[in-house]
Design an enzyme around this catalytic site. Structure first.
Site, mmCIF file in Angstrom:
data_model
loop_
_atom_site.group_PDB
_atom_site.id
_atom_site.type_symbol
_atom_site.label_atom_id
_atom_site.label_comp_id
_atom_site.label_asym_id
_atom_site.label_seq_id
_atom_site.Cartn_x
_atom_site.Cartn_y
_atom_site.Cartn_z
ATOM 1 N N PRO A 132 57.002 43.463 16.065
ATOM 2 C CA PRO A 132 56.713 42.025 16.182
ATOM 3 C C PRO A 132 55.812 41.652 17.349
ATOM 4 O O PRO A 132 55.007 40.732 17.236
ATOM 5 C CB PRO A 132 58.112 41.406 16.340
ATOM 6 C CG PRO A 132 59.029 42.360 15.664
ATOM 7 C CD PRO A 132 58.452 43.717 15.921
ATOM 8 N N THR A 162 55.466 47.377 4.227
ATOM 9 C CA THR A 162 55.200 47.256 2.790
ATOM 10 C C THR A 162 56.140 48.188 2.027
ATOM 11 O O THR A 162 56.320 49.339 2.402
ATOM 12 C CB THR A 162 53.742 47.615 2.477
ATOM 13 O OG1 THR A 162 52.882 46.737 3.205
ATOM 14 C CG2 THR A 162 53.453 47.463 0.991
ATOM 15 N N ILE A 353 31.185 29.559 -7.381
ATOM 16 C CA ILE A 353 30.603 29.486 -8.720
ATOM 17 C C ILE A 353 31.527 28.742 -9.668
ATOM 18 O O ILE A 353 31.086 27.983 -10.543
ATOM 19 C CB ILE A 353 30.298 30.908 -9.246
ATOM 20 C CG1 ILE A 353 29.089 31.484 -8.497
ATOM 21 C CG2 ILE A 353 30.050 30.908 -10.751
ATOM 22 C CD1 ILE A 353 28.820 32.950 -8.790
ATOM 23 N N GLU A 379 45.661 47.781 7.899
ATOM 24 C CA GLU A 379 45.196 49.061 8.453
ATOM 25 C C GLU A 379 44.191 48.874 9.587
ATOM 26 O O GLU A 379 43.292 49.692 9.778
ATOM 27 C CB GLU A 379 44.579 49.954 7.357
ATOM 28 C CG GLU A 379 45.416 50.113 6.118
ATOM 29 C CD GLU A 379 46.683 50.914 6.339
ATOM 30 O OE1 GLU A 379 47.049 51.131 7.511
ATOM 31 O OE2 GLU A 379 47.314 51.300 5.359
ATOM 32 N N ALA A 382 39.112 43.903 11.792
ATOM 33 C CA ALA A 382 37.681 44.196 11.934
ATOM 34 C C ALA A 382 37.352 44.593 13.368
ATOM 35 O O ALA A 382 36.530 45.495 13.608
ATOM 36 C CB ALA A 382 36.862 42.973 11.515
#
Length: 401
Positions: A132, A162, A353, A379, A382
């Protein structure tokens, strides 16, 4: 013209596997993904289908009952699955990372005990590194393992697990000071322990609690949880590889291939967003013609397709580099960074679009718009990827003298 993101140099076996997976995605995942995602429902039927296809053992060696395929084959399968529903690719990714870590670093007894059942999907893997309070600073983990006879006693709290509820085997990174005197570098006093548990929530074994699912903006269906250890006792023979102090390197090896996986997920989601955007642009009419005939939309489609192709090429390169046995942290970092950023941009362009309809839950692009941001942080953010890339570049281009 062939569809985007084709891969040259594949074997007949690889092409057959990918064709089978793509058919499964088109028939079994895409038609139900949005409905299941809106209900945040675990896709049990889809998972059962993946088990029948052998995907849980895709990279596990044949001697343990797996298919013995390459990282490239696995990444291309993940790309196809994420194209259908990214959450499903997450279900098999954590399982794959644990199986990979066992294959690369486990003792022979650990491989014999776990890998055959993992290949069948009977044992389902998850791995736990984050906590955490630490975010990307793995060296700051506070969960501890203390030796007590022939057992270790674990205490601490882990985060962002996960498959936390559905898994039956969790690779947990903890601090273990045994044999590592005070002042030892933090990454040299970490150990990975293999924790077996029952599936479900609550106290899943004495000393181990998996609270309920974390409610997320996207990436639904797959269970993301915390993991709380309070006096959890684990046999000493469940130290991955049999030696303490190697956990950081084992986890980083797993995360390295995990980054290729995240890049593949970004490629798959971006492909689906392009498919939705180019299809809608040919159906929607304004000012007397399909919006695909407007130059502004054609420019957007051209940019989207180019990003899909570029991300796919970098992902394939990173996977092939790892398969060759070479160090690939630079290529994996670049692929993960580019694919996740381009995925976000392609999804947003497809959303634009669609106009107002993109904001409606009746349209698939709405789901993709909520899913893409997870890839920006999964993972490693950036910023973390840029740090990895920058350091590796300076190693390669260091001035002499």
């Amino acid at each position: 013209m062939a569809r985007l993101a084709q891969t040259a140099g594949l074997t007949d076996v690889q092409r057959e596997i990918l064709s089978t997976v793509r058919d499964f995605v088109d028939k079994e995942i895409i038609p139900v993904a949005t409905e299941l995602e809106h209900r945040d429902e675990y896709p049990q039927d889809i998972v059962d289908g993946l088990k029948e296809l052998g995907l849980f053992g895709l990279m596990i060696p044949e001697e343990y009952g797996g298919l013995g395929e390459s990282l490239l084959t696995y990444a291309l399968c993940v790309e196809e699955i994420a194209r259908g529903w990214m959450s499903v690719s997450g279900i098999i990714n954590t399982h794959f990372i644990v199986a990979y870590m066992l294959k690369q670093h486990g003792t022979q007894e650990q491989k014999d005990h776990f890998l055959p059942r993992m290949a069948l999907g009977e044992v389902r893997g998850a791995f736990s590194m984050s906590e955490p309070a630490l975010g990307s600073d793995v060296s700051a983990i506070s969960s501890k393992a203390v030796k007590d006879g022939d057992e270790y006693v674990l205490n601490g709290q882990k985060m962002w697990l996960t498959n936390g509820g559905t898994s039956t085997l969790v690779a947990v990174l903890v601090r273990s000071d045994e044999g590592h005197p005070e002042g030892t570098a933090p990454h040299k006093s970490m150990t990975t322990l293999l924790v077996e548990k029952e599936p479900g929530f609550g106290e899943v074994r004495p000393g181990l609690t998996i609270p309920g699912k974390i409610d997320k903006m996207g990436y639904k269906g797959v269970d993301t949880t915390e993991l709380i250890m309070d006096g959890l006792r684990i046999p000493a023979d469940r130290v991955l590889g049999g030696t303490t102090g190697r956990g950081f390197y084992q986890m980083m090896d797993g995360v390295e291939v995990g980054r290729v996986n995240v890049a593949a997920r970004g490629c798959g989601v971006a492909q689906r967003a392009f498919e939705l955007g180019v299809s809608y642009a040919q159906q929607r009419h304004t000012f007397g013609k399909a919006i695909a005939q407007h130059q502004a939309i054609q420019f957007k489609l051209a940019e989207m397709a180019t990003k899909v192709e570029a991300a796919h090429a970098m992902m394939v390169n990173a996977a092939r580099k790892k398969d060759s046995g070479e160090r690939n942290d630079l290529e994996a970092g670049m692929a993960k960074y580019l694919a996740s950023e381009y995925c976000k941009e392609v999804v947003e362009d497809a959303f634009r679009i669609h106009g107002g309809y993109g904001f409606s839950k009746e349209y698939e692009i709405e789901r993709l718009y909520r899913e893409a941001p997870m890839l920006l942080i999964g993972e490693g953010t950036a910023e973390i990827q840029k740090m990895i890339i920058g350091r590796r570049l300076l190693e390669e281009y260091r001035l002499q003298g």
